[in-house]
Design an enzyme around this catalytic site. Sequence first.
Site, PDB file in Angstrom:
ATOM      1  N   ASP A  31      77.899  64.889 102.522  1.00  0.00           N
ATOM      2  CA  ASP A  31      79.005  64.561 103.286  1.00  0.00           C
ATOM      3  C   ASP A  31      79.951  64.825 101.714  1.00  0.00           C
ATOM      4  OD1 ASP A  31      81.915  63.330 104.272  1.00  0.00           O
ATOM      5  OD2 ASP A  31      80.326  64.337 106.238  1.00  0.00           O
ATOM      6  N   ASP A  52      79.540  68.102  97.601  1.00  0.00           N
ATOM      7  CA  ASP A  52      80.348  69.071  98.212  1.00  0.00           C
ATOM      8  C   ASP A  52      79.379  69.844  98.284  1.00  0.00           C
ATOM      9  OD1 ASP A  52      82.476  70.712  99.115  1.00  0.00           O
ATOM     10  OD2 ASP A  52      83.307  70.868  96.891  1.00  0.00           O
ATOM     11  N   ALA A  76      83.269  70.496 107.511  1.00  0.00           N
ATOM     12  CA  ALA A  76      84.674  71.520 107.831  1.00  0.00           C
ATOM     13  C   ALA A  76      85.543  70.522 107.197  1.00  0.00           C
ATOM     14  CB  ALA A  76      84.894  72.185 109.691  1.00  0.00           C
ATOM     15  N   TYR A 144      92.370  78.316 110.051  1.00  0.00           N
ATOM     16  CA  TYR A 144      91.110  77.062 110.737  1.00  0.00           C
ATOM     17  C   TYR A 144      90.214  78.487 111.523  1.00  0.00           C
ATOM     18  CZ  TYR A 144      88.789  73.255 113.181  1.00  0.00           C
ATOM     19  OH  TYR A 144      87.944  72.798 114.395  1.00  0.00           O
ATOM     20  N   ILE A 203     103.872  59.174 116.220  1.00  0.00           N
ATOM     21  CA  ILE A 203     104.801  60.519 116.497  1.00  0.00           C
ATOM     22  C   ILE A 203     104.387  61.588 117.337  1.00  0.00           C
ATOM     23  CG2 ILE A 203     105.213  62.423 114.829  1.00  0.00           C
ATOM     24  CD1 ILE A 203     105.891  60.656 112.201  1.00  0.00           C
TER      25      ILE A 203
HETATM   26  P1  NAD Z   1      85.723  65.092 110.655  1.00  0.00           P
HETATM   27  O1  NAD Z   1      86.603  65.438 109.910  1.00  0.00           O
HETATM   28  O2  NAD Z   1      85.317  63.705 110.696  1.00  0.00           O
HETATM   29  O3  NAD Z   1      84.403  65.601 110.156  1.00  0.00           O
HETATM   30  C1  NAD Z   1      83.481  67.061 108.939  1.00  0.00           C
HETATM   31  C2  NAD Z   1      82.733  65.528 108.162  1.00  0.00           C
HETATM   32  O4  NAD Z   1      83.103  67.005 106.735  1.00  0.00           O
HETATM   33  C3  NAD Z   1      83.927  65.254 106.645  1.00  0.00           C
HETATM   34  O5  NAD Z   1      83.115  63.670 107.174  1.00  0.00           O
HETATM   35  C4  NAD Z   1      84.020  65.396 105.859  1.00  0.00           C
HETATM   36  O6  NAD Z   1      83.872  64.418 105.455  1.00  0.00           O
HETATM   37  C5  NAD Z   1      83.418  66.100 105.515  1.00  0.00           C
HETATM   38  N1  NAD Z   1      83.383  67.446 104.668  1.00  0.00           N
HETATM   39  C6  NAD Z   1      85.118  68.269 104.652  1.00  0.00           C
HETATM   40  N2  NAD Z   1      84.217  68.984 103.714  1.00  0.00           N
HETATM   41  C7  NAD Z   1      83.453  68.846 102.829  1.00  0.00           C
HETATM   42  C8  NAD Z   1      82.581  69.515 101.550  1.00  0.00           C
HETATM   43  N3  NAD Z   1      83.005  70.175 100.949  1.00  0.00           N
HETATM   44  N4  NAD Z   1      80.930  69.274 101.756  1.00  0.00           N
HETATM   45  C9  NAD Z   1      81.266  67.998 102.753  1.00  0.00           C
HETATM   46  N5  NAD Z   1      81.257  67.719 103.864  1.00  0.00           N
HETATM   47  C10 NAD Z   1      82.447  68.183 103.760  1.00  0.00           C
HETATM   48  O7  NAD Z   1      85.148  65.950 111.809  1.00  0.00           O
HETATM   49  P2  NAD Z   1      84.105  66.028 113.190  1.00  0.00           P
HETATM   50  O8  NAD Z   1      85.296  66.238 113.873  1.00  0.00           O
HETATM   51  O9  NAD Z   1      82.994  65.286 112.956  1.00  0.00           O
HETATM   52  O10 NAD Z   1      84.477  67.591 113.213  1.00  0.00           O
HETATM   53  C11 NAD Z   1      83.068  67.959 113.140  1.00  0.00           C
HETATM   54  C12 NAD Z   1      82.871  69.677 112.955  1.00  0.00           C
HETATM   55  O11 NAD Z   1      83.574  69.966 114.038  1.00  0.00           O
HETATM   56  C13 NAD Z   1      83.725  70.653 112.300  1.00  0.00           C
HETATM   57  O12 NAD Z   1      83.151  71.773 111.911  1.00  0.00           O
HETATM   58  C14 NAD Z   1      85.099  70.559 112.980  1.00  0.00           C
HETATM   59  O13 NAD Z   1      85.693  71.842 112.540  1.00  0.00           O
HETATM   60  C15 NAD Z   1      84.849  70.704 114.545  1.00  0.00           C
HETATM   61  N6  NAD Z   1      85.330  70.547 115.569  1.00  0.00           N
HETATM   62  C16 NAD Z   1      86.174  69.097 115.733  1.00  0.00           C
HETATM   63  C17 NAD Z   1      86.877  68.941 116.534  1.00  0.00           C
HETATM   64  C18 NAD Z   1      87.224  67.869 117.373  1.00  0.00           C
HETATM   65  O14 NAD Z   1      88.078  67.687 118.278  1.00  0.00           O
HETATM   66  N7  NAD Z   1      87.351  66.702 116.688  1.00  0.00           N
HETATM   67  C19 NAD Z   1      86.780  69.997 117.434  1.00  0.00           C
HETATM   68  C20 NAD Z   1      86.261  71.623 117.525  1.00  0.00           C
HETATM   69  C21 NAD Z   1      85.620  71.444 116.504  1.00  0.00           C
HETATM   70  C1  UD1 Z   2      91.696  69.517 117.602  1.00  0.00           C
HETATM   71  C2  UD1 Z   2      90.343  69.447 116.404  1.00  0.00           C
HETATM   72  C3  UD1 Z   2      89.821  70.320 116.215  1.00  0.00           C
HETATM   73  C4  UD1 Z   2      89.175  71.870 117.234  1.00  0.00           C
HETATM   74  C5  UD1 Z   2      90.987  71.932 118.006  1.00  0.00           C
HETATM   75  C6  UD1 Z   2      89.533  72.392 119.325  1.00  0.00           C
HETATM   76  C7  UD1 Z   2      91.367  67.553 114.971  1.00  0.00           C
HETATM   77  C8  UD1 Z   2      91.825  66.857 114.083  1.00  0.00           C
HETATM   78  N1  UD1 Z   2      91.136  68.539 114.831  1.00  0.00           N
HETATM   79  O1  UD1 Z   2      92.677  70.333 117.179  1.00  0.00           O
HETATM   80  O2  UD1 Z   2      88.686  70.287 114.918  1.00  0.00           O
HETATM   81  O3  UD1 Z   2      88.871  72.804 116.200  1.00  0.00           O
HETATM   82  O4  UD1 Z   2      90.615  70.665 118.812  1.00  0.00           O
HETATM   83  O5  UD1 Z   2      90.350  72.194 120.647  1.00  0.00           O
HETATM   84  O6  UD1 Z   2      90.156  66.975 115.273  1.00  0.00           O
HETATM   85  N2  UD1 Z   2      99.918  65.495 118.440  1.00  0.00           N
HETATM   86  C9  UD1 Z   2     100.990  64.627 117.823  1.00  0.00           C
HETATM   87  N3  UD1 Z   2     101.337  63.562 117.111  1.00  0.00           N
HETATM   88  C10 UD1 Z   2      99.805  63.660 116.004  1.00  0.00           C
HETATM   89  C11 UD1 Z   2      98.495  63.904 115.560  1.00  0.00           C
HETATM   90  C12 UD1 Z   2      98.637  65.627 116.806  1.00  0.00           C
HETATM   91  O7  UD1 Z   2     101.526  64.856 118.915  1.00  0.00           O
HETATM   92  O8  UD1 Z   2     100.095  62.708 115.424  1.00  0.00           O
HETATM   93  C13 UD1 Z   2      99.259  66.540 118.889  1.00  0.00           C
HETATM   94  C14 UD1 Z   2      99.404  67.613 118.272  1.00  0.00           C
HETATM   95  O9  UD1 Z   2     100.459  68.503 117.932  1.00  0.00           O
HETATM   96  C15 UD1 Z   2      98.973  68.673 118.876  1.00  0.00           C
HETATM   97  C16 UD1 Z   2      97.661  67.908 119.985  1.00  0.00           C
HETATM   98  O10 UD1 Z   2      98.259  66.122 120.043  1.00  0.00           O
HETATM   99  O11 UD1 Z   2      99.625  69.224 120.100  1.00  0.00           O
HETATM  100  C17 UD1 Z   2      95.995  67.766 119.233  1.00  0.00           C
HETATM  101  O12 UD1 Z   2      96.659  67.695 118.339  1.00  0.00           O
HETATM  102  P1  UD1 Z   2      94.894  67.518 117.436  1.00  0.00           P
HETATM  103  O13 UD1 Z   2      93.980  65.901 118.053  1.00  0.00           O
HETATM  104  O14 UD1 Z   2      95.611  67.617 115.714  1.00  0.00           O
HETATM  105  O15 UD1 Z   2      94.027  68.576 117.603  1.00  0.00           O
HETATM  106  P2  UD1 Z   2      94.324  70.507 117.468  1.00  0.00           P
HETATM  107  O16 UD1 Z   2      95.099  71.245 116.852  1.00  0.00           O
HETATM  108  O17 UD1 Z   2      94.237  70.790 119.316  1.00  0.00           O
END
Ligand code: NAD
Ligand code: UD1
Length: 309
Positions: A31, A52, A76, A144, A203
Site C-alpha cells: 500500500d 506503489d 486503487a 473510475y 456539505i
Molecule cells: P481505500 O482508499 O481505503 O483503499 C484503497 C487502498 O489502496 C488505500 O489504502 C490506498 O492507500 C491504496 N492505494 C492507492 N493507490 C495505490 C498505489 N498506487 N499503490 C499502492 N497502494 C495504493 O478504499 P476502500 O474503500 O478500502 O476500497 C478498496 C477497493 O474497493 C478499491 O479498489 C475500491 O475502488 C473498491 N471499492 C470500494 C467501494 C467502497 O464503497 N468503499 C465500493 C466499490 C469499490
Molecule cells: C462509492 C465509493 C466508490 C465505489 C462506489 C460504488 C468511496 C470514496 N467511493 O462511490 O469507490 O466504487 O461507491 O457504488 O468509497 N456526498 C456528499 N458529500 C460528501 C461526500 C459525498 O453529499 O462530502 C455524496 C456524493 O455526491 C454521492 C453520495 O454522497 O451522491 C455518495 O458519495 P461517495 O461516498 O463518494 O460514494 P460514491 O460516489 O457512490
Amino acid sequence: MAKVLITGGAGFIGSNLAHALVDNNEITIVDDLSMGKKKNIEDIDVKFYEHDVCDHEFMHQLLSKNKFDYIYYLAAVSSVADSVVRPLETHQVNQESVLDTLEYIRVNKLPIKRFLFTSSAAVYGNLPDFPKKETSHVQPLTPYAIDKYASERFTIDYGHLYDLPTVAVRFFNVYGPRQNPDSPYSGVLSIITKCMKNNKPFILYGDGSQTRDFVYVGDVVNALIKISTETKESTVYNIADGGETPLIDVIHTYEDISGIKLNINYKENRNGDITKSKADITKLKGIGFEPSWPLRSGLKKYWDYYSKL
Ligand code: NAD
Ligand code: UD1
C-alpha cells in the site's frame, strides 16, 4: 497457512480483510498510504510494504519471490470524483497495474489458488433498470468506472482464456470502521461520522435524494472470503446489502442513532454522480451468503466504534 497478498491492505476494506484473515494466514500487504493508514494494520502481524503497485518491477519481484496462494487486489484510487479530476493518473493504478499483475501471473505460470479483483457498482451508471443484476447492462460514466469495468473484464477473461483461477466483485457503498474520512473524496458515511463527532458542517452535494445500497464492511469481508475460497468460476458477484436508501434518510437514521443533529450545507450535484443505486444479490445469496448487518445496526456498530476513538 495460506500465503495471502492484499494490495491496498492498509486501506479501509483491505485492512478489515487483513484483520479477518490474519489468524490463519500469512499476510503480505502493499500500500502506498495515499489513502490507507499504517495504524489500520499496526496491531496485526503482517508483512507490510509501503510501495506503489504501479512499480511493475517491484510487484514482479514480490510475486515471483512469494508464490502467493490468494491475491486480493484492492489497491486503487477509490474515489469516483478524484478520477474525474485526474483520469490518466488514476488509470495507471485502477487498470494498468491490475493487468500487469495478471499478465505476470500468466506468463510466469504462478501457482495461485485465486486472484480476486474488486470492481464497483459504478460500472452500472445511470441506466433505469433496477435492482442491478450482474447481467444488467453497464454504463461506465467516469474514468473510475471505465477502469473498474475494464479491469474486471481482464480478470474474468484471463480466467476463461488462460485458465487462471480469477473472480471479480462489484462492491456497492461500503461503510464502517477504518474508512479514512480525511479527504474531500472520502466515502460519504466516513465524512458524515467525522462531522457529527466534531460538530462540523457537512456539505451535501445535491438534495439528498440520491440513493445508495449501503453495506457494512463486516458483511463485505465475509463475502470476499466466501467467494475466494468456496467458489471456482471466473465470474462477477455483486456485494451489497440489497437495500436502497436516499442519502438524506441515511443521515436522519444516523442522527437518531448518535443523538447528534448534522449541520448540512447544500451544494450542487457532483459531476458524474449516480442518482440511484440498488443491487440484486441473488447470486451472492446463491453461494450461501446472507448479510448480517442491516443499515441501522451497521450504523450503530460504526458509531459505537468511532465515537470512542
Ligand atoms: P481505500 O482508499 O481505503 O483503499 C484503497 C487502498 O489502496 C488505500 O489504502 C490506498 O492507500 C491504496 N492505494 C492507492 N493507490 C495505490 C498505489 N498506487 N499503490 C499502492 N497502494 C495504493 O478504499 P476502500 O474503500 O478500502 O476500497 C478498496 C477497493 O474497493 C478499491 O479498489 C475500491 O475502488 C473498491 N471499492 C470500494 C467501494 C467502497 O464503497 N468503499 C465500493 C466499490 C469499490
Ligand atoms: C462509492 C465509493 C466508490 C465505489 C462506489 C460504488 C468511496 C470514496 N467511493 O462511490 O469507490 O466504487 O461507491 O457504488 O468509497 N456526498 C456528499 N458529500 C460528501 C461526500 C459525498 O453529499 O462530502 C455524496 C456524493 O455526491 C454521492 C453520495 O454522497 O451522491 C455518495 O458519495 P461517495 O461516498 O463518494 O460514494 P460514491 O460516489 O457512490
